[in-house]
Design an enzyme around this catalytic site. Structure first.
Site, PDB file in Angstrom:
ATOM      1  N   ASP A 161       0.814  -1.222   0.000  1.00 56.77           N
ATOM      2  CA  ASP A 161       0.000   0.000   0.000  1.00 56.77           C
ATOM      3  C   ASP A 161       0.844   1.267   0.000  1.00 56.77           C
ATOM      4  OD1 ASP A 161       0.906   0.142   2.655  1.00 56.77           O
ATOM      5  OD2 ASP A 161      -0.930  -0.788   3.423  1.00 56.77           O
TER       6      ASP A 161
ATOM      7  N   ASP B 269       7.480 -13.312  -4.686  1.00 60.80           N
ATOM      8  CA  ASP B 269       7.498 -13.841  -3.331  1.00 60.80           C
ATOM      9  C   ASP B 269       8.765 -13.382  -2.617  1.00 60.80           C
ATOM     10  OD1 ASP B 269       6.397 -16.004  -1.361  1.00 60.80           O
ATOM     11  OD2 ASP B 269       8.522 -16.473  -1.586  1.00 60.80           O
ATOM     12  N   ALA B 270       8.646 -13.043  -1.350  1.00 59.23           N
ATOM     13  CA  ALA B 270       9.798 -12.541  -0.594  1.00 59.23           C
ATOM     14  C   ALA B 270      10.920 -13.566  -0.542  1.00 59.23           C
ATOM     15  CB  ALA B 270       9.368 -12.154   0.816  1.00 59.23           C
TER      16      ALA B 270
ATOM     17  N   ASP C  14       6.921  -6.658   6.844  1.00 59.60           N
ATOM     18  CA  ASP C  14       5.504  -6.367   7.086  1.00 59.60           C
ATOM     19  C   ASP C  14       4.648  -7.488   6.507  1.00 59.60           C
ATOM     20  OD1 ASP C  14       3.427  -4.928   8.106  1.00 59.60           O
ATOM     21  OD2 ASP C  14       3.334  -3.480   6.475  1.00 59.60           O
TER      22      ASP C  14
END
Length: 360
Positions: free
Chosen positions: A147, A201-202, A219
């Site tokens: 966001d 993907d992290a 986060d």
């Protein structure tokens, strides 16, 4: 931002009234929130509810015992009444609803992610302690945060030269870049030349060689499923630590030390088992109905030395300038550290702890 929150046995508080303030920079509708300290003596714990008050926010008790149900009900109420749909999409990963009523609210899979009235409390607590402690942070990695609100806070530091933001859901980033109301709220963060976005993907991102980072901000969603629990293993935390500079540190959102103490302290314990020094802190987020916790970690003890005595610069609007109160816990919450568990690839248990603590 966390995707799931507690189905609480205690009274939940919900925001019911907002007043516009022309002086505020909190969001496009210019709301002002002043967080006040709340003291509640232990001997009166069972007799009274914590009261969170501010000049512009009225917090009242609701009879709901299930915050997830309340989120879904509140979304239905908003959609049935006068509101503006700013963004609605079923992405490959989740249902996204961004709405405007008196405030701006983001729901993912019908669960409230933020209200523009108080999202700054969460994001300032996530970002400012670590950014102020690490000396002259130049390179920052954000895992999650599509966001752009955590990114907004990071970009306030003039020393920052490069930011990589990794989010699995490209629709989130598209929304944050293209919906005017959210662009206003995140201060056009994705249009800053210092920012590089990675839709992946992290763990995939962390599997590739990279330059080191002074600060890493984690986060991730809460560990509600076995798959999400893999984001909080000692192995992954150890991997993340290899991306830190010698004087670098990372911070991880870790749920509520009051409502989900086993999850909260187990995340901290798991980070410690990865060989890192850990400092734990928390702050009250009214729209979450509880306080919210974080862990800061570094490879060396000296990096986080005396962080509790740190004065935050730039001065946050919702945090105390001196961070000491954030690192203080009630005794009954501290005692829960004794039950902390280790979450590892060979023993994924954090999602089980989460589900147990979410039960009514």
């Amino acid at each position: 931002m966390p995707k799931h929150r507690k189905q609480s046995k205690i009274k939940i508080y919900r925001i019911t009234n907002y007043k516009k303030d022309k002086r505020s920079e909190l969001d496009s509708n210019k709301f002002e929130l002043e967080q006040q300290a709340v003291e509640n003596k232990q001997d009166k714990q069972g007799k009274q509810d914590n009261q969170v008050q501010s000049e512009n926010v009225v917090i009242v008790p609701t009879d709901s015992h299930n915050l997830d149900i309340w989120d879904e009900i509140s979304l239905k109420e908003i959609q049935a009444g006068e509101h503006t749909n700013l963004f609605a999409e079923q992405s490959n990963y989740q249902n996204i609803n961004l709405l405007q009523v008196s405030d701006i609210r983001l729901y993912l899979d019908k669960q409230l992610q933020f209200s523009s009235v108080d999202e700054q409390i969460y994001h300032e607590a996530l970002v400012h302690p670590i950014m102020s402690k690490v000396i002259d942070p130049k390179r920052v990695l954000i895992l999650g945060g599509g966001d752009g609100l955590a990114l907004r806070e990071v970009l306030k530091y003039e020393t920052v030269l490069h930011v990589d933001l990794v989010d699995l859901d490209g629709s989130m980033i598209d929304m944050a870049r293209n919906v005017p109301e959210l662009v206003s709220l995140n201060k056009s963060a994705f249009f800053d030349n210092r920012v590089n976005t990675h839709v992946c993907d992290a763990k995939e991102f962390l599997s590739s060689p990279s330059s080191l980072y002074d600060v890493i901000i984690i986060d991730f969603p809460d560990p509600a499923t076995e798959l999400l629990s893999t984001l909080y293993t000692s192995e992954l935390f150890a991997r993340i630590a290899t991306f830190l500079t010698e004087d670098g540190a990372f911070v991880c959102q870790s749920n509520s030390p009051a409502d989900a103490p086993l999850v909260y302290w187990s995340i901290g314990n798991t980070i410690e088992h990865a060989g890192l020094t850990v400092k734990s802190y928390h702050t009250i987020v009214p729209s979450f109905g509880t306080d919210w916790g974080f862990h800061i970690a570094a490879n060396s003890v000296y990096v986080l030395d005396q962080i509790e005595q740190l004065y935050v610069v730039p001065t946050p609007r919702t945090l105390p300038s001196l961070l000491f109160p954030l690192f203080q816990f009630k005794e009954e919450h501290l005692e829960q550290r004794n039950f902390a568990l280790l979450n590892s690839e060979s023993n994924l248990i954090l999602h089980q702890c989460y589900k147990k603590e979410m039960e009514f």
